[in-house]
Design a protein around this motif. Structure first.
Motif, mmCIF file in Angstrom:
data_model
loop_
_atom_site.group_PDB
_atom_site.id
_atom_site.type_symbol
_atom_site.label_atom_id
_atom_site.label_comp_id
_atom_site.label_asym_id
_atom_site.label_seq_id
_atom_site.Cartn_x
_atom_site.Cartn_y
_atom_site.Cartn_z
ATOM 1 N N GLU A 1 0.827 -1.202 0.000
ATOM 2 C CA GLU A 1 0.000 0.000 0.000
ATOM 3 C C GLU A 1 0.863 1.254 0.000
ATOM 4 O OE1 GLU A 1 -4.234 0.973 2.020
ATOM 5 O OE2 GLU A 1 -2.607 0.551 3.419
ATOM 6 N N ALA A 2 2.035 1.192 0.646
ATOM 7 C CA ALA A 2 2.909 2.361 0.726
ATOM 8 C C ALA A 2 3.677 2.605 -0.570
ATOM 9 C CB ALA A 2 3.902 2.186 1.884
ATOM 10 N N SER A 3 3.894 1.555 -1.361
ATOM 11 C CA SER A 3 4.742 1.698 -2.541
ATOM 12 C C SER A 3 3.986 1.661 -3.859
ATOM 13 C CB SER A 3 5.798 0.573 -2.549
ATOM 14 O OG SER A 3 5.179 -0.704 -2.600
ATOM 15 N N LEU A 4 2.697 1.330 -3.823
ATOM 16 C CA LEU A 4 1.911 1.206 -5.046
ATOM 17 C C LEU A 4 0.644 2.060 -4.951
ATOM 18 C CD1 LEU A 4 2.034 -2.678 -5.519
ATOM 19 C CD2 LEU A 4 3.341 -0.995 -6.843
ATOM 20 N N PRO A 5 0.063 2.387 -6.084
ATOM 21 C CA PRO A 5 -1.212 3.132 -6.065
ATOM 22 C C PRO A 5 -2.390 2.191 -5.784
ATOM 23 C CG PRO A 5 -0.543 2.751 -8.316
ATOM 24 C CD PRO A 5 0.577 2.230 -7.459
ATOM 25 N N VAL A 6 -2.334 1.538 -4.623
ATOM 26 C CA VAL A 6 -3.385 0.587 -4.242
ATOM 27 C C VAL A 6 -3.851 0.886 -2.825
ATOM 28 C CG1 VAL A 6 -2.390 -1.200 -5.736
ATOM 29 C CG2 VAL A 6 -1.790 -1.155 -3.303
ATOM 30 N N ARG A 7 -5.001 0.352 -2.504
ATOM 31 C CA ARG A 7 -5.534 0.460 -1.155
ATOM 32 C C ARG A 7 -5.906 -0.927 -0.662
ATOM 33 N NH1 ARG A 7 -6.712 4.839 1.296
ATOM 34 N NH2 ARG A 7 -6.897 6.021 -0.660
ATOM 35 N N VAL A 8 -5.555 -1.215 0.597
ATOM 36 C CA VAL A 8 -5.873 -2.505 1.211
ATOM 37 C C VAL A 8 -7.112 -2.324 2.084
ATOM 38 C CG1 VAL A 8 -5.069 -4.347 2.739
ATOM 39 C CG2 VAL A 8 -3.455 -3.216 1.179
ATOM 40 N N HIS A 9 -8.164 -3.065 1.779
ATOM 41 C CA HIS A 9 -9.430 -2.963 2.510
ATOM 42 C C HIS A 9 -9.626 -4.198 3.382
ATOM 43 C CE1 HIS A 9 -10.789 0.398 -0.058
ATOM 44 N NE2 HIS A 9 -10.216 -0.270 -1.043
ATOM 45 N N HIS A 10 -9.856 -3.987 4.667
ATOM 46 C CA HIS A 10 -10.219 -5.074 5.577
ATOM 47 C C HIS A 10 -11.738 -5.052 5.736
ATOM 48 C CE1 HIS A 10 -5.920 -4.720 6.417
ATOM 49 N NE2 HIS A 10 -5.971 -5.926 6.967
#
Length: 322
Positions: free
Chosen positions: A302-311
């Motif tokens: 999440e810190a290095s890519l344009p992504v979001r981690v959803h729980h």
């Protein structure tokens, strides 16, 4: 639990099912919400299939000793109530499903009764009496049986890495690894074997390994090659990446590796569902990620890519474009 490559529509429906699971499990769903859920469920057979998939994953988590109670403590009060209610409603059903699976699976019983086992997320060295070295990967099981004729290892589940040594006895006993699809004979070698669904993957890093399938086929695989085989067929050999064996050091090394494949590998080291939005299928990664702390690995992504981690739930995690 491995990820599965899905279409955008399948991914979206699964996400909707997970959201509904959280709403209904909170214990304070309104009549309107319950009616809306029934409308959603009946609208498409794919919705019912997705709901069953979420239920199956939750049932497996519920069957783990203490899992719902421990995970619920990490959630805010509404979700703690949801997990408490879901544990009461689903633990019995999950255990029953698990027991039914055990009754039907000889392989499962063999793995559970194996002399050497690792839990999900655990790797461990395997002691061999001849001085050879071996390691079990996550969620793996094996038996070791040495006698006067053979040095035999049986892989019941998961993955093993073996570095064979010459036998001190005379005459030297072959070192063999038995898998459901056949037998592998080490020819002075370092190699890894993964049981992957109905296939077995052999990766040879040094020396060579002879494959003898239970269907009668034979082939020698040399260092630098890997191949998949079943009881009836041996596939085409391809080049092996030495970094595949980095799991022994609890590291996943990605060299131009698809994000989907990285997540699928991380999923093997954690309980629950780990999914990837198909829109990210072509994202390639270069880096190293800890396998003994998959939450940190997800934070690194999440810190290095344009992504979001959803729980979505404690045991339901998805990665989407930011």
């Amino acid at each position: 639990m491995p990820t599965t490559k899905r279409s955008s529509a399948e991914f979206e429906v699964l996400e909707q099912a997970a959201e509904w699971f959280g709403v209904l499990g909170a214990g304070d769903a309104t009549a309107a919400e319950r009616a809306a859920f029934q409308d959603w469920l009946q609208a498409d057979p794919a919705h019912r299939a997705a709901w069953q998939r979420v239920e199956q994953i939750h049932d497996r988590i519920s069957a783990l000793p203490g899992a719902p109670a421990v995970q619920a403590l990490t959630l805010p009060p509404p979700r703690r109530r949801a997990m408490k209610a879901l544990a009461l409603l689903c633990t019995v059903g999950g255990a029953a499903a698990l027991l039914a699976s055990r009754d039907d699976s000889v392989a499962y019983l063999a793995a559970m009764n194996a002399g050497h086992r690792t839990a999900v997320g655990e790797t461990a060295p395997l002691s061999l009496p001849d001085g050879s070295q071996a390691w079990l990967n996550t969620a793996s099981a094996a038996d070791v049986v040495y006698d006067g004729a053979l040095r035999r290892i049986a892989l019941r589940r998961g993955e093993i890495l073996i570095h064979s040594h010459h036998d001190a006895q005379t005459p030297a006993r072959p070192l063999v690894l038995d898998v459901p699809a056949g037998r592998l004979t080490a020819l002075g070698t370092r190699f890894a074997v993964l049981l992957d669904g109905g296939e077995t993957r052999l990766a040879v890093y040094d020396g060579a390994v002879r494959i003898q399938t239970s269907g009668g086929q034979q082939r020698i695989i040399d260092a630098g090659s890997q191949v998949r085989f079943t009881s009836g067929a041996i596939g085409v050999a391809t080049a092996v990446d030495e970094n595949q064996a980095a799991w022994r050091r609890n590291i996943l090394i990605a060299r131009q590796m698809r994000l989907q494949d990285v997540l699928a590998e991380l999923a093997r080291y954690r309980h629950g569902y780990l999914g990837c939005d198909p829109a990210l299928d072509n994202v390639l990664l270069l880096g190293s990620y800890p396998l003994d702390d998959t939450e940190m690995a997800l934070q690194m992504l999440e810190a290095s890519l344009p992504v979001r981690v959803h729980h979505r739930l404690p045991w339901w995690v998805t990665v989407t474009p930011r």
